[in-house]
Design a protein around this motif. Structure first.
Motif, mmCIF file in Angstrom:
data_model
loop_
_atom_site.group_PDB
_atom_site.id
_atom_site.type_symbol
_atom_site.label_atom_id
_atom_site.label_comp_id
_atom_site.label_asym_id
_atom_site.label_seq_id
_atom_site.Cartn_x
_atom_site.Cartn_y
_atom_site.Cartn_z
ATOM 1 N N HIS A 51 0.805 -1.226 0.064
ATOM 2 C CA HIS A 51 0.271 0.051 0.022
ATOM 3 C C HIS A 51 0.871 1.346 0.027
ATOM 4 C CE1 HIS A 51 -2.943 -3.192 0.923
ATOM 5 N NE2 HIS A 51 -2.657 -3.057 2.242
ATOM 6 N N THR A 52 2.044 1.160 -0.214
ATOM 7 C CA THR A 52 3.033 2.280 -0.213
ATOM 8 C C THR A 52 4.025 2.303 -1.539
ATOM 9 O OG1 THR A 52 3.209 2.596 2.153
ATOM 10 C CG2 THR A 52 4.894 3.717 1.144
ATOM 11 N N ALA A 77 -6.382 -2.306 4.695
ATOM 12 C CA ALA A 77 -6.793 -1.327 3.468
ATOM 13 C C ALA A 77 -7.599 -2.154 2.622
ATOM 14 C CB ALA A 77 -5.571 -0.860 2.828
ATOM 15 N N TYR A 78 -7.704 -3.292 2.299
ATOM 16 C CA TYR A 78 -8.537 -3.650 1.074
ATOM 17 C C TYR A 78 -9.350 -4.837 1.363
ATOM 18 C CZ TYR A 78 -5.318 -0.399 -1.222
ATOM 19 O OH TYR A 78 -4.615 0.677 -1.698
ATOM 20 N N MET A 79 -9.443 -5.528 2.480
ATOM 21 C CA MET A 79 -10.246 -6.528 2.721
ATOM 22 C C MET A 79 -11.519 -6.182 3.702
ATOM 23 S SD MET A 79 -7.526 -9.605 2.993
ATOM 24 C CE MET A 79 -8.829 -10.886 3.073
ATOM 25 N N GLY A 121 5.315 5.505 4.267
ATOM 26 C CA GLY A 121 4.570 4.517 4.502
ATOM 27 C C GLY A 121 3.040 4.908 4.554
ATOM 28 N N ASP A 122 2.302 3.955 5.052
ATOM 29 C CA ASP A 122 0.662 3.938 5.034
ATOM 30 C C ASP A 122 -0.096 3.533 6.071
ATOM 31 O OD1 ASP A 122 -0.940 1.390 4.030
ATOM 32 O OD2 ASP A 122 1.232 1.121 4.192
ATOM 33 N N ASN A 123 0.423 2.669 6.879
ATOM 34 C CA ASN A 123 -0.194 2.275 8.103
ATOM 35 C C ASN A 123 0.391 2.374 9.419
ATOM 36 O OD1 ASN A 123 -2.434 0.596 9.086
ATOM 37 N ND2 ASN A 123 -2.490 -0.723 7.536
ATOM 38 N N TYR A 124 -0.258 1.987 10.450
ATOM 39 C CA TYR A 124 0.305 2.324 11.826
ATOM 40 C C TYR A 124 1.565 1.731 12.151
ATOM 41 C CZ TYR A 124 -4.758 2.942 12.717
ATOM 42 O OH TYR A 124 -6.217 3.636 12.394
ATOM 43 N N ASN A 125 1.961 0.569 11.638
ATOM 44 C CA ASN A 125 3.085 0.072 12.066
ATOM 45 C C ASN A 125 4.447 1.009 11.238
ATOM 46 O OD1 ASN A 125 2.678 -0.587 9.321
ATOM 47 N ND2 ASN A 125 3.646 -2.829 9.347
ATOM 48 N N ALA A 140 3.683 10.305 3.741
ATOM 49 C CA ALA A 140 2.677 9.289 3.799
ATOM 50 C C ALA A 140 2.180 9.425 2.265
ATOM 51 C CB ALA A 140 1.561 9.565 4.645
ATOM 52 N N VAL A 141 1.810 8.298 1.709
ATOM 53 C CA VAL A 141 1.078 8.378 0.487
ATOM 54 C C VAL A 141 -0.231 8.663 0.661
ATOM 55 C CG1 VAL A 141 2.700 6.537 -0.618
ATOM 56 C CG2 VAL A 141 0.610 5.656 0.793
ATOM 57 N N ALA A 142 -0.968 8.983 -0.415
ATOM 58 C CA ALA A 142 -2.335 9.620 -0.258
ATOM 59 C C ALA A 142 -3.390 8.647 0.190
ATOM 60 C CB ALA A 142 -2.818 10.120 -1.739
ATOM 61 N N ASN A 143 -3.142 7.287 -0.040
ATOM 62 C CA ASN A 143 -3.937 6.399 0.680
ATOM 63 C C ASN A 143 -3.711 5.921 1.814
ATOM 64 O OD1 ASN A 143 -1.802 4.877 -1.367
ATOM 65 N ND2 ASN A 143 -2.320 3.424 -0.006
#
Length: 275
Positions: A11-12, A185-187, A223-227, A240-243
């Motif tokens: 996702h990045t 993100a996608y599930m 990055g994109d997520n909490y980790n 951060a990426v847009a998504n």
């Protein structure tokens, strides 16, 4: 002294179909002699190496959320394991709630890995397993148990049951372990990742910095997520990426106008070249 660029994968840097576009490869690889280039991912060594075919990486890779630091040529720099006794207790707690994990473990010093899972899967896990149908490191068990050296134990389910599981495991182990509860993100579900207390991307970056000898004041991370938040806090520039998740965007120095599917990392790096 060179700048350092370290990116998350899913996702990045990777597109949603798990590919790296030719454009991203071209821009990223154009930094080969200008910067130190690295990866920080929740993925295993094997999957990371597959996804990054044709992509230049010269820093040790931060793998499995920081539980493994290793070079592309399989030199192990550092490991952070959950032992079998702790792993089995975690599995037993989950079983009482009717959920069973994916267990990612090290098999040997050649970085052969085991991806273990139960015959009892929920719909989210069943969907994930379809992606691993041709992998030779998957192991399915009627009565799943931890291995000797476990990188991480991962549950996928709806948020409320994972919150309950986290509470129950924390009652036993407290801060002896690290817990990452985040949306997938996608599930449309959440995942709970349980790791050694020092297994995270920020500890991983410190290990890589010591191994390579780079200056954290020259570090940019994506990055994109909490980790990814831990390495955001450690870096000089966090992107951060847009998504990305909203909480991650709030922590970032820069939020890109492009998503992972729009080659956000590459667009950012190309703008630096043009500037």
């Amino acid at each position: 002294m060179k700048n350092i660029y370290i990116t998350d994968l899913d996702h990045t840097f990777l597109r949603s179909d798990l590919s790296v576009s030719d454009y991203t490869k071209k821009i990223w690889n154009s930094y080969e002699n200008k910067a130190i280039l690295g990866i920080a991912t929740a993925r295993t060594y094997k999957k990371t190496a597959q996804f990054l075919e044709g992509v230049h990486v010269d820093a040790p890779m931060i793998l499995l959320d920081g539980a493994l630091i290793a070079t592309m040529d399989k030199k192990i720099i550092d490991t952070k394991f959950i032992n079998k006794e702790m792993g089995d207790i975690i599995i037993d707690v989950g079983a009482k709630l009717g959920i069973f994990p994916f267990v990612l473990s090290l098999v040997d010093s050649e970085l052969n890995e085991a991806f273990s899972y139960s015959t009892i899967l929920n719909s989210y896990q069943s969907e994930i397993i379809k992606r691993y149908v041709n992998d030779d490191h998957t192991q399915v068990y009627k009565n799943i148990r931890a291995q000797e050296n476990n990188f991480k134990i991962v549950y996928m389910a709806d948020e409320p049951i994972l919150e309950e599981l986290q509470r129950e495991v924390k009652k036993i182990f407290g801060e002896e372990l690290k817990y990452i509860l985040a949306p997938e993100a996608y599930m449309g579900c959440y995942f709970l990742t349980i790791l050694h207390k020092d297994a995270d991307k920020s500890h991983g970056i410190k290990s890589v910095s010591e191994a390579v000898g780079f200056d954290l004041n020259r570090l940019t991370v994506f990055g994109d997520n909490y980790n990814d938040i831990g390495m955001f806090e450690l870096s000089d520039v966090s992107v951060a990426v847009a998504n990305a998740q909203e909480r991650v965007k709030e922590k970032a120095d820069i939020v890109l106008p492009h998503s992972n599917d729009e080659d956000g990392v590459a667009h950012y790096l190309e703008e630096l070249l043009d500037g």
